[in-house]
Design an enzyme around this catalytic site. Structure first.
Site, short mmCIF file in Angstrom:
data_model
loop_
_atom_site.label_atom_id
_atom_site.label_comp_id
_atom_site.label_asym_id
_atom_site.label_seq_id
_atom_site.Cartn_x
_atom_site.Cartn_y
_atom_site.Cartn_z
N HIS A 85 0.85 -1.19 0.00
CA HIS A 85 0.00 0.00 0.00
C HIS A 85 0.88 1.24 0.00
O HIS A 85 1.78 1.37 0.82
CB HIS A 85 -0.91 0.02 1.23
CG HIS A 85 -1.77 1.25 1.27
ND1 HIS A 85 -2.97 1.33 0.61
CD2 HIS A 85 -1.57 2.45 1.85
CE1 HIS A 85 -3.48 2.53 0.77
NE2 HIS A 85 -2.66 3.24 1.54
N ASP A 164 -16.32 2.20 5.78
CA ASP A 164 -15.24 3.16 5.44
C ASP A 164 -15.69 4.10 4.32
O ASP A 164 -15.41 5.29 4.35
CB ASP A 164 -13.97 2.41 5.02
CG ASP A 164 -12.91 3.40 4.54
OD1 ASP A 164 -12.49 4.24 5.35
OD2 ASP A 164 -12.54 3.38 3.35
N ARG A 171 -15.67 12.40 6.25
CA ARG A 171 -14.36 12.99 6.60
C ARG A 171 -13.93 14.00 5.54
O ARG A 171 -13.36 15.04 5.86
CB ARG A 171 -13.30 11.89 6.74
CG ARG A 171 -13.46 11.05 7.99
CD ARG A 171 -12.56 9.82 7.93
NE ARG A 171 -11.16 10.15 7.82
CZ ARG A 171 -10.25 9.38 7.21
NH1 ARG A 171 -10.59 8.23 6.68
NH2 ARG A 171 -9.00 9.75 7.16
N SER A 186 -9.02 3.30 8.14
CA SER A 186 -9.55 3.32 6.78
C SER A 186 -8.72 2.41 5.87
O SER A 186 -9.25 1.55 5.15
CB SER A 186 -9.54 4.76 6.28
OG SER A 186 -9.80 4.83 4.91
N LYS A 190 -9.65 -2.02 4.67
CA LYS A 190 -9.71 -2.49 3.28
C LYS A 190 -8.63 -3.52 3.00
O LYS A 190 -8.86 -4.51 2.31
CB LYS A 190 -9.59 -1.28 2.35
CG LYS A 190 -10.84 -0.40 2.42
CD LYS A 190 -10.70 0.90 1.64
CE LYS A 190 -9.80 1.89 2.28
NZ LYS A 190 -9.89 3.26 1.85
N1 URA Z 1 -6.40 6.45 1.95
C1 URA Z 1 -7.42 5.75 2.52
O1 URA Z 1 -7.81 4.69 2.03
N2 URA Z 1 -7.99 6.26 3.62
C2 URA Z 1 -7.59 7.42 4.20
O2 URA Z 1 -8.15 7.80 5.20
C3 URA Z 1 -6.53 8.13 3.59
C4 URA Z 1 -5.93 7.61 2.47
#
Ligand code: URA
Length: 440
Positions: A85, A164, A171, A186, A190
């Site tokens: 990621h 999320d 947000r 968040s 995922k």
């Molecule tokens: N990427 C995400 O998936 N979530 C966040 O809160 C910030 C960046």
């Protein structure tokens, strides 16, 4: 079993006053919000309280778990399912290189990637420059392809962490994005849902990153690794420089071409080094090689032997993409007109306001101004100079790829770049370090 119930107001009040919430309270709050039993205004108040007061490791893990459980979760047997990621930046195309390298070395790579966010580009938008390639696969097909092909790349699906998706949208409009526990929950909800057994994080820091300082990047890295450990996932984080574009290409087709060149062993040094390092960590975490040194040698071999390039072709074919682009870049959509931006003084490239480079690409249509905007894959930039390079007045610094009707926009980009983005110094400037720290 009787479901526990709490009251909304005292939970918000406790968090507002700096108190700690229990896992049960957090789970109840998130589940109730997802089921539409808590209105947006109370969720917004809670998010702001979490943002201002922060959350400890156990609260962050409980929030992650609650968001994870709001959707479907995949599980894959074995230890060799590893994802990466990146927190996002300018010209970050490393996924297209490291994923085929790791896959060619025997790692299974389940990538659920994002679209552009703010000034940063998105992996899903970039790969869609290849005609026919689809990232819209359902989770069943995703799992099947991972088992059969070892590498699959899709976009977010509604089944993965729906809480999320709802909370992220709130947000985005309540100034609560840049909170380390909220970002951690968040991202992690995922990543955990896609079934990876280990994750390699690339935490960007600098003028083109969401984490501007190394201190903030380190704090996010520690939070992501700590949360991974709580969920019994192996994790490594590299903190990497994002004070200039990664590689030389920015813009969708341009970045795909540079990725293919890198897989052919002809890519820019920084992009090659980072992609190989991240792939080597994936190979090492997967247990394919016992030491990091051997994992790095294997990653390099996957490039020099052509196996990683073959894996990229296979990925394109597997998801409907035209794999002839690997041999014929003319099959990628690329704008025909070129405008050179040349240095207006001699010296050494000292600094780029890197976020602005992403915003200048959006001016050309290479990013979204509004959520529903289509991306123009044809436009982009190619940098000829990077930080530390010597430059003479009149020498090209970068080339703008654009359409004929965009000449006025290209001229505006040139003016803004020279005024607001580039700093040239008369003093020698050191080439910045790319990989700043490793956390594990
Ligand atoms: N990427 C995400 O998936 N979530 C966040 O809160 C910030 C960046």
């Amino acid at each position: 079993m009787k479901k526990e119930s709490f009251q909304v107001y005292p939970l918000i009040d406790r968090k507002k006053n700096g108190g700690v919430l229990t896992a049960k309270e957090i789970k109840w709050f998130i589940q109730s919000y997802t089921e539409n039993k808590i209105p947006d205004y109370q969720m917004s108040a809670m998010l702001m309280a979490m943002f201002i007061r922060g959350m400890d490791g156990a609260e962050t893990a409980a929030l992650t778990d609650a968001m994870l459980e709001s959707g479907k979760q995949l599980k894959f047997p074995g230890k060799n399912v590893i994802d990466k990621h990146s927190t996002g930046g300018i010209g970050d195309k490393a996924s297209f290189i490291l994923a085929p390298i790791a896959s060619a070395a025997g790692v299974k790579v389940p990538m659920i990637a994002g679209r552009g966010l703010g000034h940063t580009g998105g992996t899903v938008d970039k790969i869609e420059a290849v005609a026919g390639f689809t990232t819209a696969l359902d989770l069943e097909t995703f799992a099947k392809k991972l088992n059969e092909e070892g590498l699959v790349l899709i976009g977010q699906t509604p089944d993965i962490a729906p809480a999320d998706r709802l909370i992220y949208a709130l947000r985005d409009v309540t100034a609560t994005i840049d909170s380390i526990p909220l970002i951690t929950a968040s991202i992690m909800s995922k990543k955990l849902a896609e079934g990876a057994n280990g994750i390699v994080f690339d935490i960007k820091t600098g003028t083109g990153a969401f984490m501007r300082t190394t201190r903030d990047a380190r704090a996010l890295g520690k939070s992501l690794i700590g949360t991974s450990k709580r969920f019994k996932k192996k994790a490594v984080a590299l903190i990497t420089d994002m004070n200039q574009p990664l590689g030389n290409a920015v813009g969708h087709s341009n970045e795909i071409i540079e990725s293919i060149e890198t897989l052919k062993g002809k890519g820019p040094r920084d992009l090659t080094d980072l992609s190989v390092a991240l792939a080597a960590h994936m190979i090492h975490l997967a247990g394919v090689e016992k030491s990091f040194e051997k994992a790095r040698a294997k990653a390099e071999l996957m490039v020099s032997s052509g196996k990683a390039l073959a894996e990229f072709r296979k990925l394109l074919r597997s998801q409907g993409g035209d794999d002839r682009v690997v041999d014929d870049y003319g099959l990628l959509p690329l704008a025909k007109v070129r405008t050179e931006v040349t240095a207006n003084r001699s010296g050494y490239v000292k600094m780029f306001q890197n976020e602005q480079i992403g915003l200048l690409l959006i001016l050309l249509g290479g990013g979204r101004k509004a959520k529903a905007d289509a991306i123009d894959h044809q436009v982009g930039f190619h940098f000829h100079k990077k930080i530390g390079d010597r430059v003479k007045k009149g020498e090209p610094i970068f080339t703008i790829y654009h359409h004929a009707h965009q000449q006025a926009t290209a001229d505006e980009i040139r003016a803004r770049f020279l005024k607001d983005v580039l700093t040239v110094s008369v003093m020698k400037v050191k080439t910045p370090k790319l990989i700043l720290e490793k956390l594990s």
